[in-house]
Design an enzyme around this catalytic site. Structure first.
Site, PDB file in Angstrom:
ATOM      1  N   GLU A 246     -13.589   2.541  -0.788  1.00  0.00           N
ATOM      2  CA  GLU A 246     -14.412   3.435  -1.608  1.00  0.00           C
ATOM      3  C   GLU A 246     -13.600   4.619  -2.130  1.00  0.00           C
ATOM      4  O   GLU A 246     -13.947   5.784  -1.913  1.00  0.00           O
ATOM      5  CB  GLU A 246     -15.636   3.921  -0.826  1.00  0.00           C
TER       6      GLU A 246
ATOM      7  N   TYR B  57     -13.217  -4.199   0.980  1.00  0.00           N
ATOM      8  CA  TYR B  57     -14.479  -3.449   1.020  1.00  0.00           C
ATOM      9  C   TYR B  57     -15.576  -4.420   0.626  1.00  0.00           C
ATOM     10  O   TYR B  57     -15.795  -4.700  -0.549  1.00  0.00           O
ATOM     11  CB  TYR B  57     -14.420  -2.254   0.073  1.00  0.00           C
TER      12      TYR B  57
ATOM     13  N   ASP C  90     -14.029  -2.086   5.579  1.00  0.00           N
ATOM     14  CA  ASP C  90     -15.470  -1.918   5.743  1.00  0.00           C
ATOM     15  C   ASP C  90     -16.137  -3.232   5.341  1.00  0.00           C
ATOM     16  O   ASP C  90     -16.296  -3.526   4.159  1.00  0.00           O
ATOM     17  CB  ASP C  90     -15.946  -0.758   4.863  1.00  0.00           C
TER      18      ASP C  90
ATOM     19  N   ASP D  75     -18.769   9.559   5.681  1.00  0.00           N
ATOM     20  CA  ASP D  75     -19.848   9.023   6.513  1.00  0.00           C
ATOM     21  C   ASP D  75     -19.329   7.924   7.431  1.00  0.00           C
ATOM     22  O   ASP D  75     -20.083   7.394   8.250  1.00  0.00           O
ATOM     23  CB  ASP D  75     -20.995   8.498   5.645  1.00  0.00           C
ATOM     24  N   HIS D  76     -18.048   7.573   7.289  1.00  0.00           N
ATOM     25  CA  HIS D  76     -17.367   6.634   8.187  1.00  0.00           C
ATOM     26  C   HIS D  76     -16.282   7.384   8.946  1.00  0.00           C
ATOM     27  O   HIS D  76     -15.847   8.466   8.537  1.00  0.00           O
ATOM     28  CB  HIS D  76     -16.721   5.488   7.405  1.00  0.00           C
TER      29      HIS D  76
END
Length: 643
Positions: free
Chosen positions: A44, A156, A195, A312-313
């Site tokens: 991301e 991803y 991810d 957020d990760h």
């Protein structure tokens, strides 16, 4: 030393710099050093090609490979950074299917010659025809690097958003499964990291029981979803409900984090930010480092770094030992992570250079390739300067040739600016007068002489507190600005005043050995008269045949490097107090009246106007020009006494 691989969904490549510890030193090199990693797989990135900047690409000691979306701007995006001192890939690709093409090529990766392929591409019939392969790889979701030891796949995977994306998500997961299994079938070792947006087991998510109750699902139903079923069939020890699918009869990858922490609870890597779930550790584990069986024993540690904020990760890493068992022998891991000949028995044989970068490296993008340092802009290669000097030497006399070579070389080296004054040759090369029949060649268009600079007080002053020194005279300082060239030339002795006087009083048109070298002018004829009543002939770019050198006219001055250095030192040294029109030191004042000039400092004459210095309207009038420090300050003929 051990080699670490880190995977991190940063939710925007610049996003971590808004958090500690990244906020203190906002560079990617400092970030990677804090992570103590050698390979960083970022998901991301959320940037476009036009958003790439120097600090993202030209990181000292690091190479980088990007996969950016083709259509959705600022969406998705994967990057893999590699520390050049520890590892360097031998092949690199973008995309999971091999359908994309290398830069500046119309041939897809899977159609390249076999020695340039990573391999493992999906075969006809292995992928469903519901989603085109080009569409699968259009969102910038995968970068694949091959090292001599293994193939690294940074991915991803699409998330579960709504039903409109289910078909794309399942097609992409199938493509990952096919590519990994094909590579393992070829005998290559594989690391799949990133991810994956998949929860593997009940240990990997919080509040699963409540979720199943609300959705009225059983645990078997939960793990029978297509994405979780794929994941548990590709990893060892996965929970497979019912029989295995065709083509997925055997697992091929190990979940390294779970192998080192088999019963650990709360080992989550992602938390929902809208509900502020991270402080209470209410999240899920959806970021993984997976490896094939042949290199599982190489790893000595794997864990999450939940304490590092910025997304957020959180980062997930796996660390290899510094020596590994390869084909029955113990080998330093660096020997297997670099091209042949770069390392031998753990010792570096040659340094990584830009020539080792692969075609997909971001360092080879035209915007970042062939960058020059500022220092290179002021110097030329000695070979080029010598060649230019040789081509301009046309005189038959040895002394004249020496002078010609020196002058041509100086002009050649000063070609980066058209405003620099002409530099004189060193005195040691002008001790012998040239013969009367010698010809001195010079460029057709010599650089024009720069007009004498004015007083230092005419230069705009910068705002700030600086120490001030009194100016010795109204027009003190150098009468002309020096050039940058003067700072790079070796120091040479400055002619004494007696030598300059002797050179001026000499009535002969031919300079003698005692004449100062700074009086030589390369583009003017010595036969030219310097009488004030006779106009001086313009330079024609070359001297007439047989005409000797002349001295510089009295109204012109040629500065040597020593004088230029003194001029720059005075200019860049302590700020001098300017003189007013009376020849007295000005006084410094600060504007206190509210407005655009409030807080700005300026110089003004110290004398008051009239007997009291006051006018009838209560203002004080300046007696002469006001010198300001900021170009934004707007001077006026009068200023309030309070200002």
């Amino acid at each position: 030393m051990p080699l670490r691989i880190t995977s991190w969904n940063v939710n925007g490549i610049r996003n971590p710099f808004g958090y500690e510890p990244w906020r203190a030193n906002r560079t990617y090199q400092a970030m990677f050093d804090t992570l103590e990693t050698d390979i960083v797989v970022i998901q991301e990135a959320k940037i476009q090609r036009k958003d790439l900047q120097d600090d993202m690409v030209l990181i000292p000691g690091w190479d980088v490979y990007f996969s950016l979306p083709k259509h959705k701007k600022g969406y998705s995006g994967v990057a893999i950074y590699t520390r050049s001192s520890k590892c360097a890939p031998i092949r690199a690709e973008e995309g999971i299917t091999g359908i994309l093409c290398p830069p500046n090529s119309a041939t897809s990766f899977r159609d390249l010659p076999e020695d340039q392929q990573i391999g493992g591409y999906p075969k006809p019939g292995q992928l469903s025809s519901e989603v085109d392969e080009a569409i699968l790889d259009s969102e910038g979701r995968c970068v694949i690097l091959e090292f001599p030891a293994f193939v690294l796949i940074g991915v991803y995977s699409p998330a579960t958003r709504d039903e409109s994306r289910d078909e794309f998500r399942q097609a992409y997961i199938n493509a990952m499964d096919v590519r990994v299994r094909n590579l393992v079938a070829m005998g290559k070792q594989v690391i799949l990291t990133g991810d994956l947006n998949i929860i593997r087991s009940e240990l990997d998510t919080a509040g699963l029981a409540e979720r199943l109750r609300k959705e009225e699902l059983s645990l078997d139903d939960f793990f029978s979803s297509p994405s979780r079923r794929f994941f548990n069939q590709i990893v060892f020890g996965g929970r497979v409900v019912g029989g295995r699918d065709e083509g997925r009869e055997e697992p091929v990858l190990w979940d390294l984090c779970r192998e080192f922490h088999p019963t650990r609870t709360g080992m989550y890597t992602c938390w929902e930010t809208k509900k502020n779930c991270r402080p209470g550790n209410f999240g899920s584990r959806i970021d993984y480092v997976l490896c094939s069986s042949g290199i599982k024993d190489w790893f000595i540690d794997s864990n999450i770094q939940e304490g590092l904020l910025g997304s957020d990760h959180c980062p997930v890493y796996a660390t290899m030992n510094d020596t590994v068992n390869h084909k029955g022998t113990t080998v330093p891991v660096t020997d297997l992570m670099n091209p042949e000949g770069m390392f031998s028995k753990g010792e570096r044989q040659r340094e990584w250079t830009i020539k080792d970068a692969l075609p997909t490296s971001a360092k080879l993008i035209p915007e970042f390739k062939n960058r020059r340092s500022i220092k290179d802009m002021f110097f030329k290669k000695p070979a080029a300067a010598a060649k230019s000097a040789t081509s301009t030497a046309t005189g038959s006399s040895q002394a004249a040739s020496s002078v010609t070579t020196t002058l041509s070389t100086v002009l050649e080296q000063e070609s980066f600016t058209q405003d620099d004054p002409v530099f004189s040759p060193p005195p040691s090369q002008t001790t012998a007068p040239p013969s009367s029949n010698s010809t001195i060649a010079s460029p057709q268009k010599p650089p024009p002489k720069r007009a004498a600079a004015g007083s230092l007080t005419s230069r705009p002053q910068k705002k700030g507190k600086v120490s001030l020194t009194k100016e010795t005279s109204k027009t003190g300082g150098s009468a002309s600005q020096g050039t940058l060239k003067g700072f790079f030339k070796p120091k040479t002795p400055v002619p004494s005043p007696s030598q300059e006087t002797a050179g001026t009083n000499n009535t002969s048109s031919t300079p003698t050995a005692s004449s100062s070298a700074s009086t030589l002018l390369p583009a003017e004829s010595a036969a030219e008269s310097h009488s004030p009543n006779q106009p001086r002939r313009e330079s024609t770019g070359s001297l007439a045949k047989g005409s000797p050198l002349s001295t510089v006219p009295a109204d012109e001055k040629v500065f040597d490097p020593i004088e230029n250095k003194a001029s720059w030192s005075k200019l860049l040294g302590k700020r001098v107090v300017p003189k007013c029109e009376h020849g007295e030191d000005c006084i410094s004042r600060t504007t206190k009246k509210p407005g655009v000039n409030c807080g700005r400092s300026f110089f003004m004459c110290g004398r008051p106007t009239g007997p009291s210095g006051k006018k009838e309207d209560g203002t004080t009038e300046f007696c002469c020009k006001t010198f300001i420090w900021s170009s934004e300050w707007k001077p006026s003929s009068s200023v309030s006494a309070s200002g």
